[in-house]
Design a protein around this motif. Structure first.
Motif, PDB file in Angstrom:
ATOM      1  N   ILE A  76       0.852  -1.188   0.000  1.00  0.00           N
ATOM      2  CA  ILE A  76       0.000   0.000   0.000  1.00  0.00           C
ATOM      3  C   ILE A  76       0.889   1.239   0.000  1.00  0.00           C
ATOM      4  O   ILE A  76       1.788   1.375   0.830  1.00  0.00           O
ATOM      5  N   ASP A  77       0.651   2.079  -0.991  1.00  0.00           N
ATOM      6  CA  ASP A  77       1.322   3.376  -1.051  1.00  0.00           C
ATOM      7  C   ASP A  77       0.439   4.379  -0.321  1.00  0.00           C
ATOM      8  O   ASP A  77      -0.771   4.436  -0.574  1.00  0.00           O
ATOM      9  N   PHE A  78       1.040   5.143   0.565  1.00  0.00           N
ATOM     10  CA  PHE A  78       0.320   6.258   1.182  1.00  0.00           C
ATOM     11  C   PHE A  78       0.795   7.540   0.506  1.00  0.00           C
ATOM     12  O   PHE A  78       1.970   7.871   0.536  1.00  0.00           O
ATOM     13  N   VAL A  79      -0.154   8.192  -0.154  1.00  0.00           N
ATOM     14  CA  VAL A  79       0.173   9.356  -0.975  1.00  0.00           C
ATOM     15  C   VAL A  79      -0.385  10.607  -0.306  1.00  0.00           C
ATOM     16  O   VAL A  79      -1.556  10.634   0.091  1.00  0.00           O
ATOM     17  N   PRO A  80       0.432  11.666  -0.142  1.00  0.00           N
ATOM     18  CA  PRO A  80      -0.065  12.881   0.517  1.00  0.00           C
ATOM     19  C   PRO A  80      -1.285  13.465  -0.189  1.00  0.00           C
ATOM     20  O   PRO A  80      -1.388  13.397  -1.413  1.00  0.00           O
ATOM     21  N   THR A  81      -2.188  14.026   0.595  1.00  0.00           N
ATOM     22  CA  THR A  81      -3.391  14.649   0.028  1.00  0.00           C
ATOM     23  C   THR A  81      -3.025  15.944  -0.706  1.00  0.00           C
ATOM     24  O   THR A  81      -3.801  16.467  -1.488  1.00  0.00           O
ATOM     25  N   GLU A  82      -1.824  16.455  -0.439  1.00  0.00           N
ATOM     26  CA  GLU A  82      -1.386  17.702  -1.083  1.00  0.00           C
ATOM     27  C   GLU A  82      -0.116  17.401  -1.882  1.00  0.00           C
ATOM     28  O   GLU A  82       0.794  16.760  -1.369  1.00  0.00           O
ATOM     29  N   SER A  83      -0.059  17.851  -3.141  1.00  0.00           N
ATOM     30  CA  SER A  83       1.127  17.580  -3.969  1.00  0.00           C
ATOM     31  C   SER A  83       2.253  18.564  -3.665  1.00  0.00           C
ATOM     32  O   SER A  83       2.012  19.670  -3.184  1.00  0.00           O
ATOM     33  N   GLY A  84       3.462  18.138  -3.996  1.00  0.00           N
ATOM     34  CA  GLY A  84       4.612  19.040  -3.915  1.00  0.00           C
ATOM     35  C   GLY A  84       5.106  19.342  -2.515  1.00  0.00           C
ATOM     36  O   GLY A  84       5.822  20.313  -2.306  1.00  0.00           O
ATOM     37  N   VAL A  85       4.715  18.510  -1.527  1.00  0.00           N
ATOM     38  CA  VAL A  85       5.220  18.733  -0.167  1.00  0.00           C
ATOM     39  C   VAL A  85       6.044  17.520   0.262  1.00  0.00           C
ATOM     40  O   VAL A  85       5.901  16.435  -0.293  1.00  0.00           O
ATOM     41  N   SER A  86       6.914  17.722   1.255  1.00  0.00           N
ATOM     42  CA  SER A  86       7.683  16.590   1.778  1.00  0.00           C
ATOM     43  C   SER A  86       6.757  15.723   2.615  1.00  0.00           C
ATOM     44  O   SER A  86       5.663  16.152   3.005  1.00  0.00           O
ATOM     45  N   ASP A 106      -5.982 -15.345  -8.115  1.00  0.00           N
ATOM     46  CA  ASP A 106      -5.323 -15.122  -6.812  1.00  0.00           C
ATOM     47  C   ASP A 106      -4.826 -16.398  -6.138  1.00  0.00           C
ATOM     48  O   ASP A 106      -4.423 -16.360  -4.982  1.00  0.00           O
ATOM     49  N   GLN A 107      -4.823 -17.545  -6.856  1.00  0.00           N
ATOM     50  CA  GLN A 107      -4.428 -18.773  -6.157  1.00  0.00           C
ATOM     51  C   GLN A 107      -2.941 -18.802  -5.797  1.00  0.00           C
ATOM     52  O   GLN A 107      -2.506 -19.636  -5.018  1.00  0.00           O
ATOM     53  N   GLY A 108      -2.166 -17.871  -6.343  1.00  0.00           N
ATOM     54  CA  GLY A 108      -0.738 -17.820  -6.016  1.00  0.00           C
ATOM     55  C   GLY A 108      -0.419 -16.942  -4.815  1.00  0.00           C
ATOM     56  O   GLY A 108       0.740 -16.723  -4.481  1.00  0.00           O
ATOM     57  N   ILE A 109      -1.463 -16.427  -4.145  1.00  0.00           N
ATOM     58  CA  ILE A 109      -1.230 -15.528  -3.007  1.00  0.00           C
ATOM     59  C   ILE A 109      -1.192 -16.317  -1.707  1.00  0.00           C
ATOM     60  O   ILE A 109      -2.038 -17.159  -1.447  1.00  0.00           O
ATOM     61  N   ASN A 110      -0.188 -16.036  -0.890  1.00  0.00           N
ATOM     62  CA  ASN A 110      -0.082 -16.590   0.463  1.00  0.00           C
ATOM     63  C   ASN A 110      -0.269 -15.459   1.464  1.00  0.00           C
ATOM     64  O   ASN A 110       0.021 -14.301   1.156  1.00  0.00           O
ATOM     65  N   PHE A 111      -0.705 -15.808   2.667  1.00  0.00           N
ATOM     66  CA  PHE A 111      -0.840 -14.821   3.744  1.00  0.00           C
ATOM     67  C   PHE A 111       0.086 -15.214   4.891  1.00  0.00           C
ATOM     68  O   PHE A 111       0.160 -16.385   5.250  1.00  0.00           O
ATOM     69  N   ASP A 112       0.784 -14.237   5.455  1.00  0.00           N
ATOM     70  CA  ASP A 112       1.692 -14.500   6.576  1.00  0.00           C
ATOM     71  C   ASP A 112       1.071 -13.976   7.865  1.00  0.00           C
ATOM     72  O   ASP A 112       0.687 -12.813   7.939  1.00  0.00           O
ATOM     73  N   THR A 113       0.970 -14.849   8.867  1.00  0.00           N
ATOM     74  CA  THR A 113       0.320 -14.424  10.118  1.00  0.00           C
ATOM     75  C   THR A 113       1.276 -13.627  10.995  1.00  0.00           C
ATOM     76  O   THR A 113       0.845 -12.902  11.883  1.00  0.00           O
ATOM     77  N   GLY A 114       2.583 -13.731  10.731  1.00  0.00           N
ATOM     78  CA  GLY A 114       3.547 -13.083  11.625  1.00  0.00           C
ATOM     79  C   GLY A 114       4.070 -11.743  11.147  1.00  0.00           C
ATOM     80  O   GLY A 114       4.726 -11.032  11.895  1.00  0.00           O
ATOM     81  N   ALA A 115       3.814 -11.399   9.892  1.00  0.00           N
ATOM     82  CA  ALA A 115       4.370 -10.145   9.358  1.00  0.00           C
ATOM     83  C   ALA A 115       3.270  -9.338   8.675  1.00  0.00           C
ATOM     84  O   ALA A 115       2.286  -9.880   8.193  1.00  0.00           O
ATOM     85  N   ARG A 116       3.448  -8.044   8.656  1.00  0.00           N
ATOM     86  CA  ARG A 116       2.456  -7.135   8.089  1.00  0.00           C
ATOM     87  C   ARG A 116       2.646  -6.957   6.584  1.00  0.00           C
ATOM     88  O   ARG A 116       3.739  -7.148   6.055  1.00  0.00           O
ATOM     89  N   THR A 117       1.577  -6.523   5.943  1.00  0.00           N
ATOM     90  CA  THR A 117       1.633  -6.098   4.547  1.00  0.00           C
ATOM     91  C   THR A 117       2.552  -4.865   4.471  1.00  0.00           C
ATOM     92  O   THR A 117       2.476  -3.985   5.334  1.00  0.00           O
ATOM     93  N   ALA A 118       3.390  -4.815   3.441  1.00  0.00           N
ATOM     94  CA  ALA A 118       4.331  -3.690   3.289  1.00  0.00           C
ATOM     95  C   ALA A 118       3.593  -2.376   3.031  1.00  0.00           C
ATOM     96  O   ALA A 118       2.548  -2.354   2.378  1.00  0.00           O
ATOM     97  N   LEU A 119       4.163  -1.304   3.563  1.00  0.00           N
ATOM     98  CA  LEU A 119       3.641   0.049   3.328  1.00  0.00           C
ATOM     99  C   LEU A 119       4.751   0.918   2.750  1.00  0.00           C
ATOM    100  O   LEU A 119       5.920   0.733   3.082  1.00  0.00           O
ATOM    101  N   ALA A 120       4.368   1.853   1.908  1.00  0.00           N
ATOM    102  CA  ALA A 120       5.328   2.833   1.408  1.00  0.00           C
ATOM    103  C   ALA A 120       4.665   4.208   1.450  1.00  0.00           C
ATOM    104  O   ALA A 120       3.508   4.352   1.052  1.00  0.00           O
ATOM    105  N   PHE A 121       5.387   5.178   1.947  1.00  0.00           N
ATOM    106  CA  PHE A 121       4.897   6.562   1.881  1.00  0.00           C
ATOM    107  C   PHE A 121       5.608   7.205   0.694  1.00  0.00           C
ATOM    108  O   PHE A 121       6.828   7.158   0.596  1.00  0.00           O
ATOM    109  N   VAL A 122       4.822   7.741  -0.229  1.00  0.00           N
ATOM    110  CA  VAL A 122       5.374   8.255  -1.480  1.00  0.00           C
ATOM    111  C   VAL A 122       4.952   9.693  -1.627  1.00  0.00           C
ATOM    112  O   VAL A 122       3.764  10.007  -1.541  1.00  0.00           O
ATOM    113  N   THR A 123       5.915  10.581  -1.853  1.00  0.00           N
ATOM    114  CA  THR A 123       5.504  11.958  -2.114  1.00  0.00           C
ATOM    115  C   THR A 123       6.003  12.393  -3.480  1.00  0.00           C
ATOM    116  O   THR A 123       7.081  12.007  -3.916  1.00  0.00           O
ATOM    117  N   LEU A 124       5.164  13.151  -4.166  1.00  0.00           N
ATOM    118  CA  LEU A 124       5.573  13.775  -5.423  1.00  0.00           C
ATOM    119  C   LEU A 124       6.127  15.140  -5.054  1.00  0.00           C
ATOM    120  O   LEU A 124       5.389  16.006  -4.618  1.00  0.00           O
TER     121      LEU A 124
END
Length: 326
Positions: free
Chosen positions: A19-29, A84-102
């Protein structure tokens, strides 16, 4: 006559979905962003959805966290017609996150949360080998090479796909902050280079991998290897260049009002692989390949006109109507 969906070649994408978290406002850090919107992402998953949107058959192989985000992402793949039959779920680790800013200059800045995330923990024994063996095209990036056990799973999946006769397609999709060092990134990206038959790099990746500051034919051809059928260099708003065994050339871009470049390369790759899965002989026919690359350039261009990768990936009808207007 167009092939019915069940007759079309299957494109299997291997790697990360996050999941990418994208700022609600563009052009900011990232620190200055007042808020964030969540957007599903991850290059291999984007490619799988791009293929499906264009009417092709695709599947995704990877691992997600057994958490709300992981199940949400699996749901997004299904909603978009990706198997989706090739998808596995891991009970011990979280789904990756990325914060992305333009940033104001239009470039992207990434901050990743994965220590370790579920995608890094996919093991070779968790692979759905029957699914991988049924691929006409097997597509992957390099992020899955960074750590074990995912690296071993990646190598095993490639080997099984190749033995079963799939075309191997590689888009390194360099993310420097994820690697321990640039040297390690280059070494690992190149460690599987000579296995792929289709490779797509961006102009920035070409410079990174060759150490050259020139984006020209000579630099591109320094990455050629005898197993390659097609090497592509995407040039952003300048279109793309292609290199095949007996010909090479460039295809012009489409000029659009770009809002967000996220997913444009994945859209381009999805369009190309979709056509190759239907008919491999395109790789030896320059005139037909140029048509396919023009279509792929259009897909990439359309994707930049909307925010986020997956919401912006076009359908076949959208691309055809865009091309009619050109």
């Amino acid at each position: 006559m167009a092939a019915s969906n069940s007759e079309k070649g299957l494109i299997v994408s291997f790697g990360e979905m996050l999941i990418d978290f994208v700022p609600t406002e563009s052009g900011v850090s990232l620190a200055e962003a007042p808020g964030f919107l969540k957007a599903p992402g991850g290059a291999p998953a984007n490619v799988a959805i791009a293929v499906s949107r264009l009417g092709g058959r695709s599947a995704f192989v990877g691992k997600l966290g057994d958490d709300e985000f992981g199940h949400m992402l699996a749901g997004i793949l299904r909603e978009n017609g990706v198997a989706d039959q090739g998808i596995n779920f891991d009970t011990g680790a979280r789904t990756a996150l990325a914060f992305v800013t333009l940033r104001a200059d239009g470039d992207r800045e990434f901050m990743f949360y994965r220590n370790p995330s579920a995608d890094m923990l996919l093991r070779p024994d968790e692979l759905d080998l029957d699914l991988i063996r049924s691929a006409k095209v097997f597509h992957y990036g390099s992020i899955s090479l960074i750590v074990e056990p995912c690296r071993s799973a990646h190598l095993k999946a490639m080997e099984v796909a190749k033995e079963a006769g799939a075309i191997l397609s590689y888009d390194p999709n360099l993310r420097e902050p994820l690697w321990p060092s640039n040297e390690e990134a280059k070494t690992q990206i190149m460690s599987i280079w000579d296995k792929a038959e289709i490779i797509k790099v961006s102009d920035v990746e070409l410079e990174f991998l060759t150490g050259s500051n020139k984006v020209d034919d000579e630099t591109a051809m320094s990455l050629w290897h005898p197993n390659l059928k097609l090497l592509l260099v995407t040039l952003g708003e300048k279109g793309c260049r292609y290199y095949a065994k007996t010909f090479r050339g460039a295809v012009d871009p489409f000029h659009v009002n770009a809002v967000d470049t996220t997913g444009a390369g994945d859209s381009f790759v999805g369009a190309l692989l979709n056509k190759i899965a239907e008919d491999q002989s395109i790789l030896e026919d320059e005139e037909r390949l140029r048509k396919v690359l023009r279509f792929a350039n259009a897909c990439g261009a359309i994707t930049t006109t909307k925010k986020g990768a997956i919401p912006a990936l076009p359908t076949d009808a959208e691309v055809l109507s865009f091309l009619e207007g050109k």
